[in-house]
Design a protein around this motif. Structure first.
Motif, PDB file in Angstrom:
ATOM      1  N   LYS A  40      10.588  -2.985  -6.336  1.00 46.60           N
ATOM      2  CA  LYS A  40      11.958  -2.554  -6.622  1.00 46.60           C
ATOM      3  C   LYS A  40      11.897  -1.321  -7.529  1.00 46.60           C
ATOM      4  N   CYS A  41      11.342  -0.257  -6.972  1.00 46.25           N
ATOM      5  CA  CYS A  41      11.133   0.968  -7.737  1.00 46.25           C
ATOM      6  C   CYS A  41      12.470   1.545  -8.194  1.00 46.25           C
ATOM      7  N   LYS A  42      12.518   1.995  -9.427  1.00 49.43           N
ATOM      8  CA  LYS A  42      13.795   2.370 -10.016  1.00 49.43           C
ATOM      9  C   LYS A  42      14.379   3.667  -9.487  1.00 49.43           C
ATOM     10  N   PHE A  43      13.604   4.423  -8.690  1.00 47.85           N
ATOM     11  CA  PHE A  43      14.142   5.645  -8.086  1.00 47.85           C
ATOM     12  C   PHE A  43      14.566   5.422  -6.636  1.00 47.85           C
ATOM     13  N   CYS A  44      14.426   4.195  -6.138  1.00 49.64           N
ATOM     14  CA  CYS A  44      14.609   3.913  -4.714  1.00 49.64           C
ATOM     15  C   CYS A  44      15.872   3.097  -4.457  1.00 49.64           C
ATOM     16  N   PHE A  45      16.484   3.301  -3.300  1.00 48.23           N
ATOM     17  CA  PHE A  45      17.657   2.515  -2.917  1.00 48.23           C
ATOM     18  C   PHE A  45      17.341   1.024  -2.840  1.00 48.23           C
ATOM     19  N   ASN A  46      16.102   0.671  -2.568  1.00 46.73           N
ATOM     20  CA  ASN A  46      15.719  -0.731  -2.387  1.00 46.73           C
ATOM     21  C   ASN A  46      15.556  -1.473  -3.710  1.00 46.73           C
ATOM     22  N   ARG A  47      15.883  -0.798  -4.820  1.00 42.79           N
ATOM     23  CA  ARG A  47      15.753  -1.458  -6.125  1.00 42.79           C
ATOM     24  C   ARG A  47      16.791  -2.566  -6.299  1.00 42.79           C
ATOM     25  N   LYS A 144       0.779  -1.333 -16.823  1.00 42.05           N
ATOM     26  CA  LYS A 144       2.070  -1.216 -17.503  1.00 42.05           C
ATOM     27  C   LYS A 144       2.957  -0.196 -16.795  1.00 42.05           C
ATOM     28  N   GLN A 145       2.360   0.925 -16.408  1.00 41.52           N
ATOM     29  CA  GLN A 145       3.135   1.954 -15.721  1.00 41.52           C
ATOM     30  C   GLN A 145       3.642   1.427 -14.382  1.00 41.52           C
ATOM     31  N   TYR A 146       2.823   0.639 -13.713  1.00 39.45           N
ATOM     32  CA  TYR A 146       3.250   0.040 -12.455  1.00 39.45           C
ATOM     33  C   TYR A 146       4.457  -0.869 -12.658  1.00 39.45           C
ATOM     34  N   TYR A 147       4.404  -1.688 -13.681  1.00 39.08           N
ATOM     35  CA  TYR A 147       5.518  -2.600 -13.933  1.00 39.08           C
ATOM     36  C   TYR A 147       6.780  -1.821 -14.319  1.00 39.08           C
ATOM     37  N   ASP A 148       6.624  -0.807 -15.134  1.00 35.88           N
ATOM     38  CA  ASP A 148       7.776  -0.025 -15.577  1.00 35.88           C
ATOM     39  C   ASP A 148       8.462   0.672 -14.405  1.00 35.88           C
ATOM     40  N   THR A 149       7.685   1.104 -13.411  1.00 31.77           N
ATOM     41  CA  THR A 149       8.244   1.840 -12.270  1.00 31.77           C
ATOM     42  C   THR A 149       8.722   0.917 -11.158  1.00 31.77           C
ATOM     43  N   SER A 150       7.899  -0.081 -10.818  1.00 34.66           N
ATOM     44  CA  SER A 150       8.173  -0.875  -9.617  1.00 34.66           C
ATOM     45  C   SER A 150       8.693  -2.272  -9.898  1.00 34.66           C
ATOM     46  N   GLY A 151       8.647  -2.693 -11.163  1.00 37.37           N
ATOM     47  CA  GLY A 151       9.153  -4.014 -11.504  1.00 37.37           C
ATOM     48  C   GLY A 151       8.256  -5.161 -11.098  1.00 37.37           C
ATOM     49  N   VAL A 152       6.985  -4.878 -10.767  1.00 34.67           N
ATOM     50  CA  VAL A 152       6.048  -5.935 -10.391  1.00 34.67           C
ATOM     51  C   VAL A 152       4.742  -5.769 -11.160  1.00 34.67           C
ATOM     52  N   ASN A 153       4.075  -6.899 -11.343  1.00 31.67           N
ATOM     53  CA  ASN A 153       2.754  -6.880 -11.978  1.00 31.67           C
ATOM     54  C   ASN A 153       1.677  -6.803 -10.905  1.00 31.67           C
ATOM     55  N   ILE A 154       0.734  -5.905 -11.074  1.00 34.53           N
ATOM     56  CA  ILE A 154      -0.391  -5.838 -10.149  1.00 34.53           C
ATOM     57  C   ILE A 154      -1.697  -5.815 -10.938  1.00 34.53           C
ATOM     58  N   ASN A 155      -2.769  -6.195 -10.261  1.00 37.25           N
ATOM     59  CA  ASN A 155      -4.114  -6.023 -10.813  1.00 37.25           C
ATOM     60  C   ASN A 155      -4.565  -4.622 -10.408  1.00 37.25           C
ATOM     61  N   PHE A 156      -4.469  -3.675 -11.329  1.00 35.20           N
ATOM     62  CA  PHE A 156      -4.697  -2.276 -10.975  1.00 35.20           C
ATOM     63  C   PHE A 156      -6.136  -2.024 -10.523  1.00 35.20           C
ATOM     64  N   LYS A 157      -7.093  -2.667 -11.150  1.00 37.67           N
ATOM     65  CA  LYS A 157      -8.488  -2.487 -10.762  1.00 37.67           C
ATOM     66  C   LYS A 157      -8.699  -2.943  -9.320  1.00 37.67           C
ATOM     67  N   GLU A 158      -8.134  -4.090  -8.980  1.00 40.61           N
ATOM     68  CA  GLU A 158      -8.253  -4.612  -7.612  1.00 40.61           C
ATOM     69  C   GLU A 158      -7.526  -3.707  -6.618  1.00 40.61           C
ATOM     70  N   TYR A 159      -6.374  -3.196  -7.028  1.00 36.96           N
ATOM     71  CA  TYR A 159      -5.599  -2.263  -6.200  1.00 36.96           C
ATOM     72  C   TYR A 159      -6.456  -1.049  -5.823  1.00 36.96           C
ATOM     73  N   VAL A 160      -7.119  -0.456  -6.800  1.00 31.02           N
ATOM     74  CA  VAL A 160      -7.960   0.719  -6.554  1.00 31.02           C
ATOM     75  C   VAL A 160      -9.150   0.353  -5.673  1.00 31.02           C
ATOM     76  N   GLU A 161      -9.747  -0.806  -5.918  1.00 31.78           N
ATOM     77  CA  GLU A 161     -10.901  -1.232  -5.118  1.00 31.78           C
ATOM     78  C   GLU A 161     -10.520  -1.416  -3.650  1.00 31.78           C
ATOM     79  N   ASN A 162      -9.345  -1.926  -3.381  1.00 29.02           N
ATOM     80  CA  ASN A 162      -8.897  -2.109  -1.998  1.00 29.02           C
ATOM     81  C   ASN A 162      -8.694  -0.761  -1.295  1.00 29.02           C
ATOM     82  N   ILE A 163      -8.223   0.236  -2.027  1.00 32.70           N
ATOM     83  CA  ILE A 163      -8.075   1.572  -1.436  1.00 32.70           C
ATOM     84  C   ILE A 163      -9.452   2.196  -1.212  1.00 32.70           C
ATOM     85  N   LYS A 164     -10.373   1.961  -2.136  1.00 38.76           N
ATOM     86  CA  LYS A 164     -11.751   2.436  -1.947  1.00 38.76           C
ATOM     87  C   LYS A 164     -12.345   1.874  -0.665  1.00 38.76           C
TER      88      LYS A 164
END
Length: 335
Positions: A40-47, A144-164
């Protein structure tokens, strides 16, 4: 850094629309596998989930859409498998991509994702299905930046590893990572490139701009000196999109473009008619004529569309009179 810094829009590769429209075959078609989104990103209509659609497209409807597209004389340039939500929420996404790819109805298939549902297994299925490009929208470089922007908690390290993992096994699939100037500035730009610059083919920082009708973002940003793609801001009056693209929503209704998040510019329904017939329908003729004549008052999403100012890569305003003549010649019964 391996990735090339480049916009998603390849300005020097674009066809001069004034020379080719009206088109027999659309260049692009957006097909929305999922109107639902897990962010629910705060710049998006889907928020605001109470005001948006959440339907997941049925596989059988997608098959029907692809079969409809076989009626066009040429393949689409691109089938874009996204619009309102997160495409990976559709459990049949890979099956859809494969069906479209094998059908030969398009030259390329791509989609945009927030990337949160990528993992090695899903990555392999997407690549094996024949996906040609994936655009990943990154909403921060810390949890923290992810939560502030999108309203969800993510494991950022795992997120990057999946893109790798995706990039390592991508085959011929082009990976583009983008973020926005709301997340990245001069203080953390180098860190963004350090984290993602070696695990994608292309990388960009887009500008947040007020493009969505009825969505006010002045509470998060109020200075707009550049367009979405760092382009100069210029008001365009004739929307180019409706001449080379339409959007099929997750319920099968057909919108004028991907900006129609309220489903107010509905021009047809593939549950009832062939998409080929909708592309050539009076309803589509009418909205094109309305733009060419400057009379868009009855099209709600067009009236308040900021994309016409902040995100246009084509400008056919100077050719409106000539294009109207061509359009009426092609569809004389609709005049």
């Amino acid at each position: 850094m391996k990735a090339k810094k480049t916009s998603r829009i390849r300005q020097n590769e674009r066809t001069k629309l004034q020379n080719v429209i009206p088109l027999e075959t659309p260049f692009h078609v957006f097909v929305d596998p999922s109107a639902a989104c897990n962010f629910k990103c705060k710049f998006c209509f889907n928020r605001d989930k109470s005001k948006t659609f959440h339907k997941i497209m049925e596989y059988e409807l997608f098959e029907k859409i692809v079969n409809d597209m076989k009626q066009f004389p040429d393949p689409l340039k691109v089938l874009r498998m996204y619009k309102e939500g997160e495409p990976l929420l559709n459990k049949n996404l890979e099956k859809m991509i494969k069906y479209a790819k094998v059908s030969g109805i398009c030259e390329q298939i791509d989609f945009t994702t927030n990337g949160s549902m990528l993992n090695p297994s899903r990555n392999k299925m997407l690549i094996d299905a024949g996906l040609d490009a994936m655009i990943i929208s990154v909403e921060g470089i810390t949890e923290k930046q992810y939560y502030d922007t999108s309203g969800v908690n993510i494991n950022f390290k795992e997120y990057v590893e999946n893109i790798k993992d995706l990039y390592k096994n991508k085959g011929n699939c082009r990976i583009h990572i983008k973020t926005t100037d709301m997340n990245i500035n001069k203080d953390n730009e180098d860190e963004f490139y350090s984290i993602f610059g070696d695990i994608c083919d292309e990388i960009s920082i887009d500008k947040i701009t007020p493009i969505w009708t009825d969505i006010d973002i002045k509470d998060i940003k109020d200075d707009f000196d550049k367009g979405i793609y760092n382009n100069d801001i210029k008001q365009v009056n004739v929307c180019p999109y409706i001449f080379y693209s339409l959007t099929i929503n997750s319920d099968g209704s057909v919108s004028s473009c991907f900006m129609d998040w309220k489903h107010s510019n509905i021009l047809g329904d593939v549950n009832e008619k062939s998409f080929y017939d909708i592309w050539n329908s009076k309803e589509v003729f009418d909205i094109r004529k309305a733009h060419l004549t400057g009379d868009i008052s009855k099209y709600e999403m067009c009236n308040g569309c900021g994309q016409l100012k902040f995100g246009m890569s084509d400008n056919i305003d100077d050719y409106a009179e000539n294009l109207l003549s061509k359009l009426e010649d092609k569809y004389p019964l609709y005049k």
